[in-house]
Design a protein around this motif. Structure first.
Motif, PDB file in Angstrom:
ATOM      1  N   GLY A  37       0.797  -1.228   0.000  1.00  0.00           N
ATOM      2  CA  GLY A  37       0.000   0.000   0.000  1.00  0.00           C
ATOM      3  C   GLY A  37       0.826   1.272   0.000  1.00  0.00           C
ATOM      4  N   HIS A  38       2.138   1.156  -0.002  1.00  0.00           N
ATOM      5  CA  HIS A  38       2.953   2.373   0.118  1.00  0.00           C
ATOM      6  C   HIS A  38       3.064   3.128  -1.199  1.00  0.00           C
ATOM      7  CE1 HIS A  38       6.361   5.023   0.930  1.00  0.00           C
ATOM      8  NE2 HIS A  38       5.984   4.947   2.182  1.00  0.00           N
ATOM      9  N   GLY A  39       3.414   2.383  -2.285  1.00  0.00           N
ATOM     10  CA  GLY A  39       3.409   2.982  -3.622  1.00  0.00           C
ATOM     11  C   GLY A  39       4.360   4.148  -3.802  1.00  0.00           C
ATOM     12  N   GLY A  40       5.671   3.937  -3.582  1.00  0.00           N
ATOM     13  CA  GLY A  40       6.642   5.013  -3.783  1.00  0.00           C
ATOM     14  C   GLY A  40       6.363   6.170  -2.834  1.00  0.00           C
ATOM     15  N   LYS A  41       6.217   7.377  -3.386  1.00  0.00           N
ATOM     16  CA  LYS A  41       5.965   8.528  -2.509  1.00  0.00           C
ATOM     17  C   LYS A  41       4.480   8.693  -2.204  1.00  0.00           C
ATOM     18  CE  LYS A  41       6.915  11.431  -6.564  1.00  0.00           C
ATOM     19  NZ  LYS A  41       5.649  11.398  -7.267  1.00  0.00           N
ATOM     20  N   TRP A  42       3.631   7.920  -2.871  1.00  0.00           N
ATOM     21  CA  TRP A  42       2.176   8.048  -2.736  1.00  0.00           C
ATOM     22  C   TRP A  42       1.729   7.955  -1.280  1.00  0.00           C
ATOM     23  CZ3 TRP A  42      -1.932   4.994  -1.071  1.00  0.00           C
ATOM     24  CH2 TRP A  42      -3.198   5.335  -1.544  1.00  0.00           C
ATOM     25  N   GLY A  43       2.234   6.950  -0.557  1.00  0.00           N
ATOM     26  CA  GLY A  43       1.722   6.642   0.785  1.00  0.00           C
ATOM     27  C   GLY A  43       2.115   7.632   1.863  1.00  0.00           C
ATOM     28  N   ILE A  44       3.058   8.524   1.580  1.00  0.00           N
ATOM     29  CA  ILE A  44       3.481   9.430   2.659  1.00  0.00           C
ATOM     30  C   ILE A  44       2.631  10.705   2.710  1.00  0.00           C
ATOM     31  CG2 ILE A  44       5.857   8.577   2.670  1.00  0.00           C
ATOM     32  CD1 ILE A  44       6.712  11.160   1.260  1.00  0.00           C
ATOM     33  N   TYR A  45       1.805  10.927   1.691  1.00  0.00           N
ATOM     34  CA  TYR A  45       1.002  12.154   1.683  1.00  0.00           C
ATOM     35  C   TYR A  45      -0.175  12.038   2.649  1.00  0.00           C
ATOM     36  CZ  TYR A  45       3.625  13.753  -2.377  1.00  0.00           C
ATOM     37  OH  TYR A  45       4.637  14.160  -3.208  1.00  0.00           O
ATOM     38  N   GLN A  46      -0.499  13.211   3.193  1.00  0.00           N
ATOM     39  CA  GLN A  46      -1.572  13.279   4.195  1.00  0.00           C
ATOM     40  C   GLN A  46      -2.883  12.677   3.682  1.00  0.00           C
ATOM     41  OE1 GLN A  46      -1.947  17.325   5.445  1.00  0.00           O
ATOM     42  NE2 GLN A  46      -2.810  16.766   7.414  1.00  0.00           N
ATOM     43  N   GLN A  47      -3.199  12.942   2.393  1.00  0.00           N
ATOM     44  CA  GLN A  47      -4.493  12.464   1.870  1.00  0.00           C
ATOM     45  C   GLN A  47      -4.472  10.954   1.603  1.00  0.00           C
ATOM     46  OE1 GLN A  47      -2.406  14.441   0.196  1.00  0.00           O
ATOM     47  NE2 GLN A  47      -2.400  14.078  -2.011  1.00  0.00           N
ATOM     48  N   ASN A  48      -3.278  10.335   1.618  1.00  0.00           N
ATOM     49  CA  ASN A  48      -3.187   8.900   1.297  1.00  0.00           C
ATOM     50  C   ASN A  48      -2.759   8.027   2.472  1.00  0.00           C
ATOM     51  OD1 ASN A  48      -3.721   9.652  -1.353  1.00  0.00           O
ATOM     52  ND2 ASN A  48      -1.576   9.735  -1.930  1.00  0.00           N
ATOM     53  N   PHE A  49      -2.161   8.638   3.508  1.00  0.00           N
ATOM     54  CA  PHE A  49      -1.498   7.826   4.532  1.00  0.00           C
ATOM     55  C   PHE A  49      -2.440   6.817   5.189  1.00  0.00           C
ATOM     56  CE2 PHE A  49       0.098   7.037   8.874  1.00  0.00           C
ATOM     57  CZ  PHE A  49       1.302   6.441   8.547  1.00  0.00           C
ATOM     58  N   ASP A  50      -3.636   7.265   5.569  1.00  0.00           N
ATOM     59  CA  ASP A  50      -4.561   6.329   6.236  1.00  0.00           C
ATOM     60  C   ASP A  50      -4.950   5.175   5.304  1.00  0.00           C
ATOM     61  OD1 ASP A  50      -4.647   7.566   8.728  1.00  0.00           O
ATOM     62  OD2 ASP A  50      -6.120   9.030   8.048  1.00  0.00           O
ATOM     63  N   THR A  51      -5.118   5.506   4.010  1.00  0.00           N
ATOM     64  CA  THR A  51      -5.433   4.435   3.043  1.00  0.00           C
ATOM     65  C   THR A  51      -4.238   3.499   2.899  1.00  0.00           C
ATOM     66  OG1 THR A  51      -6.776   6.042   1.855  1.00  0.00           O
ATOM     67  CG2 THR A  51      -6.281   4.002   0.700  1.00  0.00           C
ATOM     68  N   ALA A  52      -3.030   4.065   2.889  1.00  0.00           N
ATOM     69  CA  ALA A  52      -1.822   3.227   2.766  1.00  0.00           C
ATOM     70  C   ALA A  52      -1.717   2.261   3.950  1.00  0.00           C
ATOM     71  CB  ALA A  52      -0.573   4.110   2.672  1.00  0.00           C
ATOM     72  N   VAL A  53      -2.108   2.739   5.128  1.00  0.00           N
ATOM     73  CA  VAL A  53      -2.088   1.868   6.321  1.00  0.00           C
ATOM     74  C   VAL A  53      -3.158   0.783   6.183  1.00  0.00           C
ATOM     75  CG1 VAL A  53      -2.565   1.813   8.817  1.00  0.00           C
ATOM     76  CG2 VAL A  53      -1.102   3.617   7.855  1.00  0.00           C
ATOM     77  N   LYS A  54      -4.333   1.189   5.719  1.00  0.00           N
ATOM     78  CA  LYS A  54      -5.441   0.219   5.553  1.00  0.00           C
ATOM     79  C   LYS A  54      -5.049  -0.857   4.527  1.00  0.00           C
ATOM     80  CE  LYS A  54      -9.311   0.751   3.101  1.00  0.00           C
ATOM     81  NZ  LYS A  54     -10.360   1.545   2.496  1.00  0.00           N
ATOM     82  N   LEU A  55      -4.448  -0.404   3.419  1.00  0.00           N
ATOM     83  CA  LEU A  55      -4.059  -1.361   2.370  1.00  0.00           C
ATOM     84  C   LEU A  55      -2.970  -2.313   2.848  1.00  0.00           C
ATOM     85  CD1 LEU A  55      -4.011   1.050  -0.721  1.00  0.00           C
ATOM     86  CD2 LEU A  55      -5.573  -0.867  -0.389  1.00  0.00           C
ATOM     87  N   ALA A  56      -2.147  -1.847   3.806  1.00  0.00           N
ATOM     88  CA  ALA A  56      -1.033  -2.690   4.289  1.00  0.00           C
ATOM     89  C   ALA A  56      -1.501  -3.802   5.224  1.00  0.00           C
ATOM     90  CB  ALA A  56      -0.007  -1.815   5.012  1.00  0.00           C
ATOM     91  N   ARG A  57      -2.662  -3.604   5.838  1.00  0.00           N
ATOM     92  CA  ARG A  57      -3.064  -4.536   6.905  1.00  0.00           C
ATOM     93  C   ARG A  57      -3.157  -5.995   6.457  1.00  0.00           C
ATOM     94  NH1 ARG A  57      -6.538  -0.276   9.446  1.00  0.00           N
ATOM     95  NH2 ARG A  57      -5.098   0.752  10.854  1.00  0.00           N
ATOM     96  N   PRO A  58      -3.763  -6.296   5.273  1.00  0.00           N
ATOM     97  CA  PRO A  58      -3.779  -7.720   4.865  1.00  0.00           C
ATOM     98  C   PRO A  58      -2.372  -8.289   4.693  1.00  0.00           C
ATOM     99  CG  PRO A  58      -5.321  -6.433   3.545  1.00  0.00           C
ATOM    100  CD  PRO A  58      -4.538  -5.451   4.355  1.00  0.00           C
ATOM    101  N   ALA A  59      -1.450  -7.477   4.172  1.00  0.00           N
ATOM    102  CA  ALA A  59      -0.064  -7.951   4.009  1.00  0.00           C
ATOM    103  C   ALA A  59       0.569  -8.199   5.376  1.00  0.00           C
ATOM    104  CB  ALA A  59       0.757  -6.917   3.222  1.00  0.00           C
ATOM    105  N   VAL A  60       0.302  -7.293   6.310  1.00  0.00           N
ATOM    106  CA  VAL A  60       0.854  -7.439   7.666  1.00  0.00           C
ATOM    107  C   VAL A  60       0.287  -8.708   8.324  1.00  0.00           C
ATOM    108  CG1 VAL A  60       0.687  -6.441   9.995  1.00  0.00           C
ATOM    109  CG2 VAL A  60       1.428  -5.017   8.074  1.00  0.00           C
ATOM    110  N   ARG A  61      -1.029  -8.891   8.200  1.00  0.00           N
ATOM    111  CA  ARG A  61      -1.648 -10.084   8.812  1.00  0.00           C
ATOM    112  C   ARG A  61      -1.031 -11.352   8.243  1.00  0.00           C
ATOM    113  NH1 ARG A  61      -6.471  -7.117   8.799  1.00  0.00           N
ATOM    114  NH2 ARG A  61      -7.121  -7.897   6.773  1.00  0.00           N
ATOM    115  N   SER A  62      -0.845 -11.352   6.929  1.00  0.00           N
ATOM    116  CA  SER A  62      -0.277 -12.534   6.279  1.00  0.00           C
ATOM    117  C   SER A  62       1.172 -12.766   6.731  1.00  0.00           C
ATOM    118  CB  SER A  62      -0.352 -12.345   4.756  1.00  0.00           C
ATOM    119  OG  SER A  62       0.353 -13.336   4.102  1.00  0.00           O
ATOM    120  N   LEU A  63       1.939 -11.672   6.830  1.00  0.00           N
ATOM    121  CA  LEU A  63       3.337 -11.820   7.265  1.00  0.00           C
ATOM    122  C   LEU A  63       3.424 -12.316   8.701  1.00  0.00           C
ATOM    123  CD1 LEU A  63       5.078  -8.630   5.796  1.00  0.00           C
ATOM    124  CD2 LEU A  63       5.840 -10.975   5.437  1.00  0.00           C
TER     125      LEU A  63
END
Ligand code: SF4
Ligand code: SF4
Length: 447
Positions: free
Chosen positions: A373-399
């Motif tokens: 969910g990070h997508g280069g610089k995409w995930g660090i922006y204020q408008q994307n960060f919460d979505t980047a965290v949400k998108l990461a959760r399935p990967a985190v659970r799997s890991l």
């Protein structure tokens, strides 16, 4: 251009060269018609519903529109779909049955890129995107002023992070990479050992392409790669002529990508002629050099040569093991969570990090295919960060499922983002770092 094996299909997908020098490519009415044609096909298909945030946004907006038709979408809604795309390439590579040579001729990521190219040409790329895409300039400055830069960008420096959030929209909660005080290439003489003359790979030569991240930020993967290759007899030199320009591609700045590609390819051409293989440490750079650059400059001979000579580091070590054999690896009785980064998957070479780690006797690697969910610089922006965290959760659970002894990812930004999401989620067993898989090869060798 055929891109090789495609997951989930027997046909090799092809990708058309980007006609970025043709005026018609920037025609906004034609672009709007093409977006609506493709969105309509996607709305009927919906396979990509869980790949990223673009598709759910698109499907919801059409479903909630007055006639449930793509024609109902406003220009602003179309922009929301484009802005949610990180250009990870997953929808093209993994899921889509309608990519060329299919008559629907659908290449969703390159359509998003075309939209951004139009925006860029109109001067609509944000100031933050333009600043952050100057990775070499930022890296050089960050290295020279590493103490100050690392203090200012640290998550605990509330004042400076607050200013960055206000001025550039960089979310103050997002992890930002630290700067090394000396660039990797400046340490090459001290760092690169002589190749082991008794090892199976002796006689091979590798020009190791350091990404901006390897060059100016975290040098651990580069150091590990150099040691593993030299231990196996390979003569190594470290090169960073300049950035592969992936951040500029994300901005739709195709002319800048084309000129960077031409310069980097001209730098490597004489080395390739001398018998060097080019090996990229970071997956995104390998993707650019192998696939994106030849689609942007298909007639450039140096770029074609570089594309054919480029390997991902895990891919190269696996290839070395098959062609020449490896110096025996010590057993390592450890479970390893392996994050299969999108730009590694998009290289269409299979999970090479898994193959490489299976070369360590007794190691038990387990693959996680979900996007970070990070997508280069995409995930660090204020408008994307919460979505980047949400998108990461399935990967985190799997890991986390197998509670592994180590976790690795071929994408350094994905690795640090996943670790941050684990920290936030209060993981019972936090990894010390989520580094590159080649670091575990170095560890198994006791290097
Ligand atoms: S390229 Fe990646 S982020 Fe963009 S639409 Fe496709 S899957 Fe989503
Ligand atoms: S990109 Fe292809 S697979 Fe994905 S939703 Fe659209 S048509 Fe379906």
């Amino acid at each position: 251009m055929a891109t090789g094996y495609k997951e989930g299909s027997l046909d090799a997908p092809t990708r058309h060269a980007l006609p970025w020098r043709e005026e018609s490519w920037y025609d906004e009415a034609a672009l709007d018609a093409e977006l609506r044609r493709v969105f309509d096909i996607c709305h009927g298909c919906r396979r990509c519903f869980n790949l990223c945030d673009s598709f759910p946004k698109l499907f919801d907006m059409i479903d909630e529109s007055p006639n449930e038709e793509v024609e109902d979408l406003s220009a602003g809604q179309i922009k929301q779909v484009v802005d949610a795309c990180t250009l990870c390439d997953m929808c093209f590579m993994v899921k889509c049955p309608y990519v060329p040579p299919h008559e629907f001729n659908l290449d969703f990521p390159h359509l998003m890129l075309r939209y951004r190219a139009v925006e860029h040409r109109k001067g609509e790329t944000s100031k933050a995107d333009r600043l952050l895409a100057e990775t070499d300039r930022n890296g050089k400055l960050g290295s020279v002023l590493s103490d100050v830069a690392n203090w200012a960008t640290d998550g605990k420096s509330e004042t400076t992070r607050g200013i960055m959030q206000q001025m550039l929209g960089i979310d103050k909660r997002a992890h930002l990479p630290k700067f090394a005080d000396i660039p990797l290439t400046n340490r090459a003489v001290a760092l690169v050992p002589a190749p082991n003359p008794d090892a199976p790979g002796f006689g091979r030569r590798v020009a190791l392409y350091a990404s901006c991240y390897d060059q100016f930020n975290d040098q651990t993967p580069g150091e590990a790669a150099v040691k593993v290759l030299a231990h196996n007899g390979v003569e190594v030199r470290i090169e960073h002529p300049e950035c592969c320009a992936m951040p500029k591609l994300e901005n739709g700045d195709i002319p800048a990508v084309a000129s960077a590609a031409a310069r980097v390819a001209a730098h490597f051409a004489p080395l390739i002629d001398q018998g060097y293989d080019v090996v990229a440490i970071t997956a995104s750079c390998a993707l650019m050099m192998k696939f994106e650059w030849p689609l942007i400059e298909p007639d450039n001979e140096d770029i074609r040569k570089l594309s054919a000579a480029t390997h991902d580091i895990s891919e190269y070590i696996v290839k070395l093991s098959k062609q020449a054999g490896l110096t025996p690896v010590e057993a390592m009785d450890a479970s390893i969570g392996v994050h299969f980064a999108c730009h590694s998957r998009a290289q269409n070479m299979g999970p090479k990090a898994m193959e490489m780690l299976k070369l360590i006797p007794e190691a038990k690697p387990v693959l996680t295919e979900r996007c970070s969910g990070h997508g280069g610089k995409w995930g660090i922006y204020q408008q994307n960060f919460d979505t980047a965290v949400k998108l990461a959760r399935p990967a985190v659970r799997s890991l986390e499922k197998t509670a592994p002894d180590y976790m690795v990812s071929e994408c350094p930004l994905a690795g640090s983002h996943l670790k941050q999401v684990m920290e936030q989620g209060g993981a019972a067993k936090l990894p010390e770092r989520i580094g590159h898989p080649v670091e575990l090869m170095a560890k198994a060798y006791g290097l």
